[in-house]
Design a protein around this motif. Structure first.
Motif, PDB file in Angstrom:
ATOM      1  N   ALA A 140     -40.891 -27.149   2.025  1.00  0.00           N
ATOM      2  CA  ALA A 140     -40.164 -26.287   0.814  1.00  0.00           C
ATOM      3  C   ALA A 140     -40.859 -25.023   0.519  1.00  0.00           C
ATOM      4  CB  ALA A 140     -39.548 -27.329  -0.142  1.00  0.00           C
ATOM      5  N   SER A 141     -40.046 -23.934  -0.028  1.00  0.00           N
ATOM      6  CA  SER A 141     -40.819 -23.037  -0.772  1.00  0.00           C
ATOM      7  C   SER A 141     -41.772 -23.791  -1.880  1.00  0.00           C
ATOM      8  CB  SER A 141     -39.734 -21.870  -1.659  1.00  0.00           C
ATOM      9  OG  SER A 141     -38.941 -21.795  -0.250  1.00  0.00           O
ATOM     10  N   GLU A 142     -42.700 -23.035  -2.261  1.00  0.00           N
ATOM     11  CA  GLU A 142     -43.446 -23.491  -3.472  1.00  0.00           C
ATOM     12  C   GLU A 142     -42.739 -24.015  -4.609  1.00  0.00           C
ATOM     13  OE1 GLU A 142     -44.111 -20.834  -1.389  1.00  0.00           O
ATOM     14  OE2 GLU A 142     -45.738 -21.749  -0.227  1.00  0.00           O
TER      15      GLU A 142
ATOM     16  N   SER B 292     -52.015 -21.832  10.092  1.00  0.00           N
ATOM     17  CA  SER B 292     -53.171 -20.917   9.166  1.00  0.00           C
ATOM     18  C   SER B 292     -51.920 -20.079   8.388  1.00  0.00           C
ATOM     19  CB  SER B 292     -53.690 -20.254  10.049  1.00  0.00           C
ATOM     20  OG  SER B 292     -54.549 -19.212   9.183  1.00  0.00           O
ATOM     21  N   PHE B 293     -52.431 -19.148   7.502  1.00  0.00           N
ATOM     22  CA  PHE B 293     -51.628 -18.278   6.904  1.00  0.00           C
ATOM     23  C   PHE B 293     -50.864 -17.460   7.842  1.00  0.00           C
ATOM     24  CE2 PHE B 293     -54.548 -18.731   3.365  1.00  0.00           C
ATOM     25  CZ  PHE B 293     -53.845 -19.203   2.178  1.00  0.00           C
ATOM     26  N   TYR B 294     -49.982 -17.027   7.641  1.00  0.00           N
ATOM     27  CA  TYR B 294     -48.990 -16.017   8.619  1.00  0.00           C
ATOM     28  C   TYR B 294     -49.728 -14.500   8.716  1.00  0.00           C
ATOM     29  CZ  TYR B 294     -45.403 -19.647   7.919  1.00  0.00           C
ATOM     30  OH  TYR B 294     -44.852 -20.688   7.859  1.00  0.00           O
TER      31      TYR B 294
ATOM     32  N   GLY C 193     -34.490 -19.368   7.244  1.00  0.00           N
ATOM     33  CA  GLY C 193     -35.899 -18.840   7.100  1.00  0.00           C
ATOM     34  C   GLY C 193     -36.467 -18.371   8.164  1.00  0.00           C
ATOM     35  N   ALA C 194     -37.605 -17.769   7.999  1.00  0.00           N
ATOM     36  CA  ALA C 194     -38.274 -16.923   8.985  1.00  0.00           C
ATOM     37  C   ALA C 194     -38.861 -17.766  10.178  1.00  0.00           C
ATOM     38  CB  ALA C 194     -39.488 -16.344   8.614  1.00  0.00           C
ATOM     39  N   VAL C 195     -39.289 -18.876  10.114  1.00  0.00           N
ATOM     40  CA  VAL C 195     -39.937 -19.918  10.943  1.00  0.00           C
ATOM     41  C   VAL C 195     -38.675 -20.643  11.635  1.00  0.00           C
ATOM     42  CG1 VAL C 195     -41.205 -21.836  11.537  1.00  0.00           C
ATOM     43  CG2 VAL C 195     -42.255 -20.036  10.246  1.00  0.00           C
TER      44      VAL C 195
ATOM     45  N   SER D  79     -47.246 -27.978   8.260  1.00  0.00           N
ATOM     46  CA  SER D  79     -48.143 -28.553   7.047  1.00  0.00           C
ATOM     47  C   SER D  79     -49.236 -26.930   7.107  1.00  0.00           C
ATOM     48  CB  SER D  79     -49.131 -29.703   7.779  1.00  0.00           C
ATOM     49  OG  SER D  79     -50.219 -29.980   6.604  1.00  0.00           O
ATOM     50  N   PHE D  80     -50.299 -27.274   6.794  1.00  0.00           N
ATOM     51  CA  PHE D  80     -51.151 -26.091   6.451  1.00  0.00           C
ATOM     52  C   PHE D  80     -52.605 -26.705   6.884  1.00  0.00           C
ATOM     53  CE2 PHE D  80     -53.440 -22.721   4.366  1.00  0.00           C
ATOM     54  CZ  PHE D  80     -52.790 -21.701   4.530  1.00  0.00           C
ATOM     55  N   GLN D  81     -53.450 -25.488   7.579  1.00  0.00           N
ATOM     56  CA  GLN D  81     -54.619 -25.646   7.943  1.00  0.00           C
ATOM     57  C   GLN D  81     -55.494 -26.349   6.912  1.00  0.00           C
ATOM     58  OE1 GLN D  81     -56.560 -22.150   9.557  1.00  0.00           O
ATOM     59  NE2 GLN D  81     -57.886 -23.478  10.884  1.00  0.00           N
TER      60      GLN D  81
HETATM   61  N1  LIG Z   1     -48.498 -20.279   6.254  1.00  0.00           N
HETATM   62  C1  LIG Z   1     -48.116 -19.330   5.501  1.00  0.00           C
HETATM   63  O1  LIG Z   1     -48.671 -18.286   5.370  1.00  0.00           O
HETATM   64  C2  LIG Z   1     -47.078 -19.569   4.727  1.00  0.00           C
HETATM   65  C3  LIG Z   1     -46.550 -18.590   3.881  1.00  0.00           C
HETATM   66  C4  LIG Z   1     -45.428 -18.785   3.054  1.00  0.00           C
HETATM   67  C5  LIG Z   1     -44.777 -20.170   3.381  1.00  0.00           C
HETATM   68  N2  LIG Z   1     -45.273 -21.165   3.746  1.00  0.00           N
HETATM   69  C6  LIG Z   1     -44.671 -22.430   4.207  1.00  0.00           C
HETATM   70  O2  LIG Z   1     -44.097 -22.392   5.365  1.00  0.00           O
HETATM   71  C7  LIG Z   1     -42.579 -22.792   5.162  1.00  0.00           C
HETATM   72  C8  LIG Z   1     -41.978 -21.853   6.232  1.00  0.00           C
HETATM   73  O3  LIG Z   1     -42.272 -20.564   6.331  1.00  0.00           O
HETATM   74  P1  LIG Z   1     -41.142 -19.563   6.541  1.00  0.00           P
HETATM   75  O4  LIG Z   1     -41.817 -18.164   6.748  1.00  0.00           O
HETATM   76  O5  LIG Z   1     -39.966 -19.848   7.439  1.00  0.00           O
HETATM   77  O6  LIG Z   1     -40.508 -19.491   4.981  1.00  0.00           O
HETATM   78  P2  LIG Z   1     -39.385 -18.909   4.278  1.00  0.00           P
HETATM   79  O7  LIG Z   1     -38.737 -17.850   5.396  1.00  0.00           O
HETATM   80  O8  LIG Z   1     -39.338 -18.914   3.014  1.00  0.00           O
HETATM   81  O9  LIG Z   1     -38.061 -20.042   4.767  1.00  0.00           O
HETATM   82  C9  LIG Z   1     -38.321 -21.224   4.026  1.00  0.00           C
HETATM   83  C10 LIG Z   1     -36.798 -22.066   4.491  1.00  0.00           C
HETATM   84  O10 LIG Z   1     -36.920 -23.293   3.950  1.00  0.00           O
HETATM   85  C11 LIG Z   1     -35.852 -23.629   3.045  1.00  0.00           C
HETATM   86  N3  LIG Z   1     -36.090 -24.134   1.957  1.00  0.00           N
HETATM   87  C12 LIG Z   1     -37.089 -23.939   0.832  1.00  0.00           C
HETATM   88  N4  LIG Z   1     -37.050 -24.792   0.002  1.00  0.00           N
HETATM   89  C13 LIG Z   1     -36.044 -25.659   0.154  1.00  0.00           C
HETATM   90  C14 LIG Z   1     -35.550 -26.890  -0.245  1.00  0.00           C
HETATM   91  N5  LIG Z   1     -36.038 -27.244  -1.638  1.00  0.00           N
HETATM   92  N6  LIG Z   1     -34.603 -27.536   0.209  1.00  0.00           N
HETATM   93  C15 LIG Z   1     -34.195 -27.159   1.567  1.00  0.00           C
HETATM   94  N7  LIG Z   1     -34.686 -25.933   1.894  1.00  0.00           N
HETATM   95  C16 LIG Z   1     -35.457 -25.407   1.440  1.00  0.00           C
HETATM   96  C17 LIG Z   1     -35.152 -22.062   2.814  1.00  0.00           C
HETATM   97  O11 LIG Z   1     -33.927 -22.159   2.506  1.00  0.00           O
HETATM   98  P3  LIG Z   1     -33.449 -20.847   1.624  1.00  0.00           P
HETATM   99  O12 LIG Z   1     -33.040 -19.866   2.820  1.00  0.00           O
HETATM  100  O13 LIG Z   1     -31.861 -21.342   1.139  1.00  0.00           O
HETATM  101  O14 LIG Z   1     -34.278 -20.331   0.587  1.00  0.00           O
HETATM  102  C18 LIG Z   1     -35.527 -21.443   4.171  1.00  0.00           C
HETATM  103  O15 LIG Z   1     -34.578 -21.596   5.136  1.00  0.00           O
HETATM  104  C19 LIG Z   1     -42.337 -22.161   3.736  1.00  0.00           C
HETATM  105  O16 LIG Z   1     -41.048 -22.842   3.214  1.00  0.00           O
HETATM  106  C20 LIG Z   1     -43.619 -22.518   3.076  1.00  0.00           C
HETATM  107  O17 LIG Z   1     -43.507 -23.995   2.462  1.00  0.00           O
HETATM  108  C21 LIG Z   1     -46.438 -20.685   4.543  1.00  0.00           C
END
Ligand SMILES: NC(=O)c1ccc[n+]([C@@H]2O[C@H](COP(=O)([O-])OP(=O)(O)OC[C@H]3O[C@@H](n4cnc5c(N)ncnc54)[C@H](OP(=O)(O)O)[C@@H]3O)[C@@H](O)[C@H]2O)c1
Length: 275
Positions: free
Chosen positions: A71-73, A136-138, A11-13, A100-102
């Motif tokens: 995890a993804s939502e 916080s939100f991205y 994923g992105a982070v 976590s989240f703010q």
């Molecule tokens: N602060 C914000 O604005 C914001 C926005 C969106 C999400 N988030 C949260 O922050 C997390 C990280 O952000 P990001 O930008 O890196 O999200 P992302 O690009 O969607 O990456 C999520 C990562 O978590 C993995 N993942 C998701 N569900 C999983 C599961 N059930 N079991 C194992 N691995 C799992 C994904 O694997 P795959 O590549 O296989 O899918 C991916 O590697 C997100 O997963 C979400 O919880 C925060």
């Protein structure tokens, strides 16, 4: 310090964190769902998804400090996180850095933030040392909310201290590498709290078009998202993104990015200029 484990490495982070650790020559284990999408880095890769305790224990075996990317939502995201926390404890992980989240709280406005509060509680009840990054939100996703030149939602005139993913990754690296952050909970925010009208104006300035913030009522927000066909829990999450801003739950600006990285946090204007 022993081996560092990175979940969400596709994923992105998680990917950003993995690339930074690789560049610094730090030994790491990448934990992914799909090995064909694992970043091409000098790292050990193991396959596991949250919810599969056996695979998670194998993936975490030998890991000292683990980045647990939320995890993804999902309707049952807390159960997915519970499986990861339990597996980490059983595998002998010493410390977990959790995204976590703010303002995460059992009754916070942002419904997905309640999952994070429950996960923080699971970590606190475990034997694991913990560092909690309340992101916080991205900033990166704000432009994606613009449809037909408008940012629409029930955010009133509230403010959001959104943070760049690169800054989140830099903070996570600092938290993983320095034991001083054990037992700490940090708000990870951008350098300023903006109204969505200000966000819209910045995006318009950067893209050379007019972007406006259109304030919706909560009822209008549900109606305008009804055609997505998404389940109610998901639409609740989307709408409460905005109402959390309206309620002031995402307006606090912290100094965590500069304090942990040694450089200023990225502003929306800077991030848009880089794109
Ligand atoms: N602060 C914000 O604005 C914001 C926005 C969106 C999400 N988030 C949260 O922050 C997390 C990280 O952000 P990001 O930008 O890196 O999200 P992302 O690009 O969607 O990456 C999520 C990562 O978590 C993995 N993942 C998701 N569900 C999983 C599961 N059930 N079991 C194992 N691995 C799992 C994904 O694997 P795959 O590549 O296989 O899918 C991916 O590697 C997100 O997963 C979400 O919880 C925060």
């Amino acid at each position: 310090m022993g081996l560092i484990g990175i979940t969400g490495a596709t994923g992105a982070v998680g990917g950003r964190v993995a690339r930074r650790l690789a560049a610094a020559g730090v030994a790491q284990r990448l934990v992914v769902r799909d090995p064909s999408r694992a970043p091409d880095l000098p790292a050990d890769v193991r396959v596991a998804r949250y919810g599969d305790g056996g695979a998670l224990r194998h993936a975490f075996d030998g890991v000292d400090v683990l980045l647990l990317v939320s995890a993804s939502e999902d309707a049952d995201r807390v159960a997915l996180h519970r499986s990861a926390v339990e597996a980490a404890a059983e595998a002998g992980v010493r410390r977990v850095v959790y995204t976590s989240f703010q303002s995460a709280a059992p009754d916070c406005t942002f419904t997905f933030g309640r999952d994070h509060a429950a996960t923080e509680e699971l970590l606190a009840a475990s034997r694991l040392e913990t560092t909690v990054l309340r992101n916080s939100f991205y900033l990166n996703v704000l432009p994606e909310f613009v449809v037909d030149g408008a940012l629409r939602g029930p955010a009133g005139s509230g403010r959001v201290a959104a943070v760049a993913r690169d800054d989140v990754a830099d903070v996570a690296v600092a938290a993983l590498l320095d034991e001083e952050h054990s037992g700490r909970t940090y708000d990870v925010t951008g350098p300023q709290a903006l109204t969505l009208a200000e966000v819209a104006a910045e995006i318009g300035r950067a893209t050379g078009g007019e972007v406006t913030y259109v304030e919706e009522t909560v009822e209008e927000a549900y109606a305008s998202r009804a055609s997505s066909g998404a389940p109610r829990w998901e639409v609740d999450g989307w709408v409460s993104t905005y109402t959390a801003i309206a309620n002031g739950e995402l307006e606090a600006v912290s100094d965590v990015v500069p304090r942990l990285t040694g450089r200023p946090a990225t502003s929306l204007r800077e991030l848009l200029a880089r794109r």
